[in-house]
Design a protein around this motif. Structure first.
Motif, mmCIF file in Angstrom:
data_model
loop_
_atom_site.group_PDB
_atom_site.id
_atom_site.type_symbol
_atom_site.label_atom_id
_atom_site.label_comp_id
_atom_site.label_asym_id
_atom_site.label_seq_id
_atom_site.Cartn_x
_atom_site.Cartn_y
_atom_site.Cartn_z
ATOM 1 N N ASN A 360 40.821 41.208 -8.312
ATOM 2 C CA ASN A 360 40.894 40.329 -7.660
ATOM 3 C C ASN A 360 40.645 39.913 -6.131
ATOM 4 O O ASN A 360 40.022 39.159 -6.139
ATOM 5 C CB ASN A 360 42.244 39.386 -7.694
ATOM 6 N N PRO A 361 40.708 40.610 -5.763
ATOM 7 C CA PRO A 361 40.516 40.562 -4.468
ATOM 8 C C PRO A 361 39.391 40.761 -3.486
ATOM 9 O O PRO A 361 38.621 40.214 -3.051
ATOM 10 C CB PRO A 361 41.456 42.075 -2.896
ATOM 11 N N ALA A 362 38.399 41.774 -4.573
ATOM 12 C CA ALA A 362 37.117 42.141 -4.737
ATOM 13 C C ALA A 362 36.669 40.840 -4.969
ATOM 14 O O ALA A 362 35.304 40.579 -4.247
ATOM 15 C CB ALA A 362 36.669 43.014 -5.374
ATOM 16 N N LYS A 363 36.779 40.342 -6.323
ATOM 17 C CA LYS A 363 36.204 38.996 -6.518
ATOM 18 C C LYS A 363 35.751 37.784 -5.565
ATOM 19 O O LYS A 363 35.650 37.109 -5.452
ATOM 20 C CB LYS A 363 36.820 38.563 -7.408
ATOM 21 N N LEU A 364 37.502 37.545 -4.357
ATOM 22 C CA LEU A 364 38.188 36.318 -4.909
ATOM 23 C C LEU A 364 37.392 36.430 -2.949
ATOM 24 O O LEU A 364 36.599 35.493 -2.385
ATOM 25 C CB LEU A 364 39.882 36.507 -4.238
ATOM 26 N N PHE A 365 36.997 37.209 -2.305
ATOM 27 C CA PHE A 365 36.845 37.772 -1.199
ATOM 28 C C PHE A 365 34.983 37.847 -0.972
ATOM 29 O O PHE A 365 34.211 38.154 -0.028
ATOM 30 C CB PHE A 365 37.250 38.739 -0.073
ATOM 31 N N ASP A 366 34.295 37.931 -2.387
ATOM 32 C CA ASP A 366 32.658 38.608 -3.105
ATOM 33 C C ASP A 366 32.874 39.947 -1.632
ATOM 34 O O ASP A 366 31.438 39.906 -1.321
ATOM 35 C CB ASP A 366 31.893 37.780 -2.150
ATOM 36 N N ILE A 367 33.596 41.190 -1.807
ATOM 37 C CA ILE A 367 33.018 42.452 -1.770
ATOM 38 C C ILE A 367 31.824 42.896 -2.479
ATOM 39 O O ILE A 367 32.449 43.102 -3.189
ATOM 40 C CB ILE A 367 34.753 43.081 -0.963
ATOM 41 N N ASP A 368 31.411 43.580 -1.746
ATOM 42 C CA ASP A 368 30.305 44.082 -2.455
ATOM 43 C C ASP A 368 30.593 45.440 -2.787
ATOM 44 O O ASP A 368 30.917 46.316 -2.297
ATOM 45 C CB ASP A 368 28.992 44.261 -1.436
ATOM 46 N N ARG A 369 30.829 45.197 -4.522
ATOM 47 C CA ARG A 369 30.479 46.934 -4.922
ATOM 48 C C ARG A 369 31.976 47.734 -4.609
ATOM 49 O O ARG A 369 31.710 48.646 -4.503
ATOM 50 C CB ARG A 369 29.033 47.640 -4.948
ATOM 51 N N ARG A 370 33.324 46.763 -4.546
ATOM 52 C CA ARG A 370 34.132 47.685 -4.641
ATOM 53 C C ARG A 370 35.380 46.885 -5.561
ATOM 54 O O ARG A 370 35.204 46.145 -6.474
ATOM 55 C CB ARG A 370 35.593 48.166 -2.984
ATOM 56 N N GLY A 371 36.362 47.441 -5.642
ATOM 57 C CA GLY A 371 37.768 46.524 -6.372
ATOM 58 C C GLY A 371 37.746 47.043 -8.213
ATOM 59 O O GLY A 371 38.165 46.522 -8.271
ATOM 60 N N PHE A 372 36.310 47.905 -8.453
ATOM 61 C CA PHE A 372 36.428 48.634 -9.901
ATOM 62 C C PHE A 372 35.623 49.903 -9.911
ATOM 63 O O PHE A 372 34.769 50.451 -8.569
ATOM 64 C CB PHE A 372 35.412 47.427 -10.347
ATOM 65 N N VAL A 373 35.917 50.665 -10.337
ATOM 66 C CA VAL A 373 35.669 51.720 -11.466
ATOM 67 C C VAL A 373 34.442 51.560 -12.139
ATOM 68 O O VAL A 373 34.427 51.321 -13.922
ATOM 69 C CB VAL A 373 36.481 52.595 -12.061
ATOM 70 N N ARG A 374 32.720 51.175 -12.076
ATOM 71 C CA ARG A 374 31.996 50.831 -12.532
ATOM 72 C C ARG A 374 30.538 52.366 -11.861
ATOM 73 O O ARG A 374 31.212 52.823 -10.747
ATOM 74 C CB ARG A 374 31.412 49.762 -11.997
ATOM 75 N N GLU A 375 29.942 52.841 -13.034
ATOM 76 C CA GLU A 375 28.404 53.269 -12.246
ATOM 77 C C GLU A 375 28.198 52.548 -11.364
ATOM 78 O O GLU A 375 28.000 51.313 -11.392
ATOM 79 C CB GLU A 375 27.726 54.095 -13.391
ATOM 80 N N GLY A 376 27.543 52.002 -10.142
ATOM 81 C CA GLY A 376 26.678 52.014 -8.997
ATOM 82 C C GLY A 376 27.825 51.552 -8.201
ATOM 83 O O GLY A 376 27.299 51.277 -7.018
ATOM 84 N N TYR A 377 28.768 51.605 -8.451
ATOM 85 C CA TYR A 377 29.538 51.247 -7.272
ATOM 86 C C TYR A 377 30.122 52.189 -5.934
ATOM 87 O O TYR A 377 30.718 53.498 -6.489
ATOM 88 C CB TYR A 377 31.134 50.852 -7.850
ATOM 89 N N PHE A 378 31.002 51.846 -4.760
ATOM 90 C CA PHE A 378 31.581 52.656 -4.149
ATOM 91 C C PHE A 378 32.736 53.655 -4.704
ATOM 92 O O PHE A 378 33.222 52.782 -5.415
ATOM 93 C CB PHE A 378 31.824 52.102 -2.600
ATOM 94 N N ALA A 379 32.487 54.654 -4.336
ATOM 95 C CA ALA A 379 33.588 55.689 -5.614
ATOM 96 C C ALA A 379 35.085 55.386 -4.373
ATOM 97 O O ALA A 379 35.174 56.272 -3.664
ATOM 98 C CB ALA A 379 33.452 56.793 -5.068
ATOM 99 N N ASP A 380 35.448 53.843 -4.514
ATOM 100 C CA ASP A 380 36.689 54.430 -3.218
ATOM 101 C C ASP A 380 37.825 54.655 -4.899
ATOM 102 O O ASP A 380 38.237 53.609 -5.743
ATOM 103 C CB ASP A 380 37.054 52.718 -2.909
ATOM 104 N N LEU A 381 38.614 55.704 -5.414
ATOM 105 C CA LEU A 381 39.186 55.971 -6.051
ATOM 106 C C LEU A 381 41.257 56.618 -5.395
ATOM 107 O O LEU A 381 40.682 57.312 -4.528
ATOM 108 C CB LEU A 381 38.823 57.173 -7.121
ATOM 109 N N VAL A 382 41.405 55.983 -6.697
ATOM 110 C CA VAL A 382 43.106 56.324 -6.119
ATOM 111 C C VAL A 382 43.081 57.331 -7.525
ATOM 112 O O VAL A 382 43.981 56.533 -8.377
ATOM 113 C CB VAL A 382 44.503 55.024 -5.190
ATOM 114 N N GLN A 383 44.347 58.746 -7.074
ATOM 115 C CA GLN A 383 44.761 59.154 -8.274
ATOM 116 C C GLN A 383 46.074 58.784 -8.128
ATOM 117 O O GLN A 383 46.583 59.243 -7.460
ATOM 118 C CB GLN A 383 44.718 61.272 -8.123
ATOM 119 N N VAL A 384 46.674 59.059 -9.168
ATOM 120 C CA VAL A 384 48.469 58.955 -9.154
ATOM 121 C C VAL A 384 49.327 59.585 -10.441
ATOM 122 O O VAL A 384 48.700 59.125 -11.773
ATOM 123 C CB VAL A 384 48.580 57.196 -9.330
ATOM 124 N N ASN A 385 50.146 60.006 -10.083
ATOM 125 C CA ASN A 385 50.922 61.303 -11.542
ATOM 126 C C ASN A 385 52.246 60.040 -11.251
ATOM 127 O O ASN A 385 53.295 59.753 -10.759
ATOM 128 C CB ASN A 385 51.466 62.549 -10.705
#
Length: 444
Positions: A360-385
């Motif tokens: 939702n923050p990515a959608k709300l502020f129209d951020i380019d290619r972030r906020g989702f895990v998708r092919e072609g998107y920037f690789a911003d990722l978090v691993q959680v145990n």
């Protein structure tokens, strides 16, 4: 070309959980599939841990420039990535304030030099900088911030004619701090006459009251409807305010949206007795009933975003009497863990956490290619145990101010790794010496 295969991940994304590998090439996710192999890639096996899109925090105060005894872009963004926040939007109430294009660009230069996480900044509206705001390109930064109630670094906008002109003269998202100044001043005067500077902290939500919040939020919404402005109301703190927002249309179609912060979902006025000024925020933490109403609105989509309002102050500052103790507290390192704890308690789903803190923050502020895990998107990722207990203690707090309102709290989850633009920036308490953060771009 640098390549990383993230193997055996349970990816939480777009309302589901998918077992997959991820191929990261330079800064982009290029492939999502099971059993990816590539002899030229480094392999990181997450062994069935959950992998989320990087958290996007739309409201932080990292205190630079001018207030760097409290925190800096470097120290606080480092704490943020340790907490799984890969992108932040910083507020304009620094010293000097971010109220000219020149000062905005100076901040971007600081971000480029010092930030561990992806960054943008909000431009501050004032009673007298409308002409400067009009010059601001709609893709220059994350948006415009207006303080409709005074807070740290007073930037109060109280000229109603100016307010309407600001609402009428920008295509950007206008984010507002909504508390009615007249109500607060009258309440403060009443209790100062009674107690002097040493007002009991339990009166904070009475001084910065439900009425003050509702009056200001409803006024901002009425103005947005009148002018057609794109309005985002920061840090709702009362149940009554939630009724001002709708879930009848999808987020993409909303012109008026809202946010709730971690502290308003976690604490209530019952905690003032134990936590004192360490949970003094503006707007104030209010009643258990307000907290429950905020949760209801978050879960039924009247509230769109969860953020932190991370706002560090030193221990010395917070230990002052009520009238001199500043409002705000540090939260970026522990925000995701706090929400994951609420998932363990059955309060919210993992998918909903990702929706409210990433998508939702990515959608709300129209951020380019972030906020989702998708092919072609920037690789911003978090691993959680999800099965590693860890307690918040002085020794593991990364904020420059050295304290947390969560001190003593035992969380049942751990942030294992954080990737910023395909780069392993944080792993098991250790940070990469390289900084690969980027200035946000927008699709407006």
């Amino acid at each position: 070309m640098a390549k990383i295969i993230v193997k055996n991940a349970k990816v939480i994304n777009e309302g589901g959980i998918m077992e997959t590998d991820l191929l990261l090439e330079e800064d982009i996710i290029t492939r999502m599939a099971k059993d990816i192999t590539d002899g030229n890639a480094d392999v990181i096996d997450v062994n069935g841990d959950y992998v989320l899109p990087g958290i996007i925090d739309d409201q932080v105060h990292f205190r630079e420039p001018g207030l760097t005894h409290k925190g800096t872009i470097g120290t606080e963004s480092k704490a943020a990535i340790a907490g799984g926040i890969t992108t932040f939007m910083e507020q304009p109430n620094t010293n000097p304030q971010t109220t000219t294009i020149e000062k905005l660009e100076e901040k971007f230069a600081m971000g480029a030099r010092d930030s561990y996480a992806n960054y943008s900044f909000l431009f501050g509206g004032t009673n007298d900088n409308l002409e400067e705001l009009k010059k601001l390109d709609k893709n220059a930064c994350s948006g415009v911030k207006l303080f409709l109630g005074s807070s740290t670094g007073n930037m109060l906008v109280d000229n109603e004619e100016v307010l309407e002109k600001i609402f009428s003269n920008t295509e950007m998202v206008i984010s507002t701090h909504c508390e009615d100044e007249g109500t607060i001043r009258a309440n403060m005067e009443k209790y100062q006459k009674q107690y002097g500077d040493d007002i009991p902290i339990s009166l904070h939500p009475i001084i910065r009251s439900e009425e003050a919040c509702y009056l200001s939020s409803s006024k901002a919404i009425a103005l947005a409807k009148k002018t057609g402005a794109r309005l985002h109301v920061f840090h709702l703190s009362t149940g009554i305010e939630t009724d001002l927002f709708t879930n009848a249309i999808p987020l993409e179609e909303k012109k008026i949206t809202s946010e709730v912060c971690i502290h308003h979902l976690w604490f209530s006025d019952e905690d003032y007795a134990d936590k004192g000024t360490f949970i003094k925020w503006n707007p104030a933490v209010k009643t258990k009933m307000d907290r429950e109403k905020l949760w209801e609105a978050l879960l039924d989509d009247r509230i769109d975003v969860v953020a932190t309002d991370h706002a560090p102050h030193t221990l010395e500052e917070k230990n002052n009497p009520y009238t001199k103790a500043p409002s705000g507290g540090p939260l970026v390192q522990h925000a995701l863990q706090a929400m994951l704890q609420k998932e363990k308690e059955g309060k919210i789903s993992l998918e909903k956490i990702v929706e409210k803190m990433c998508h939702n923050p990515a959608k709300l502020f129209d951020i380019d290619r972030r906020g989702f895990v998708r092919e072609g998107y920037f690789a911003d990722l978090v691993q959680v145990n999800r099965n590693t207990k860890n307690q918040v203690e002085k020794s593991n707090i990364l904020y420059k101010c050295g304290w947390s309102p969560f001190e003593g709290t035992m969380f049942d989850s751990k942030i294992v790794r954080t990737f910023i633009n395909g780069h392993l920036a944080y792993e098991n308490g250790k940070f990469s010496a390289e900084r690969k953060a980027k200035r946000l771009t927008f699709n407006r």
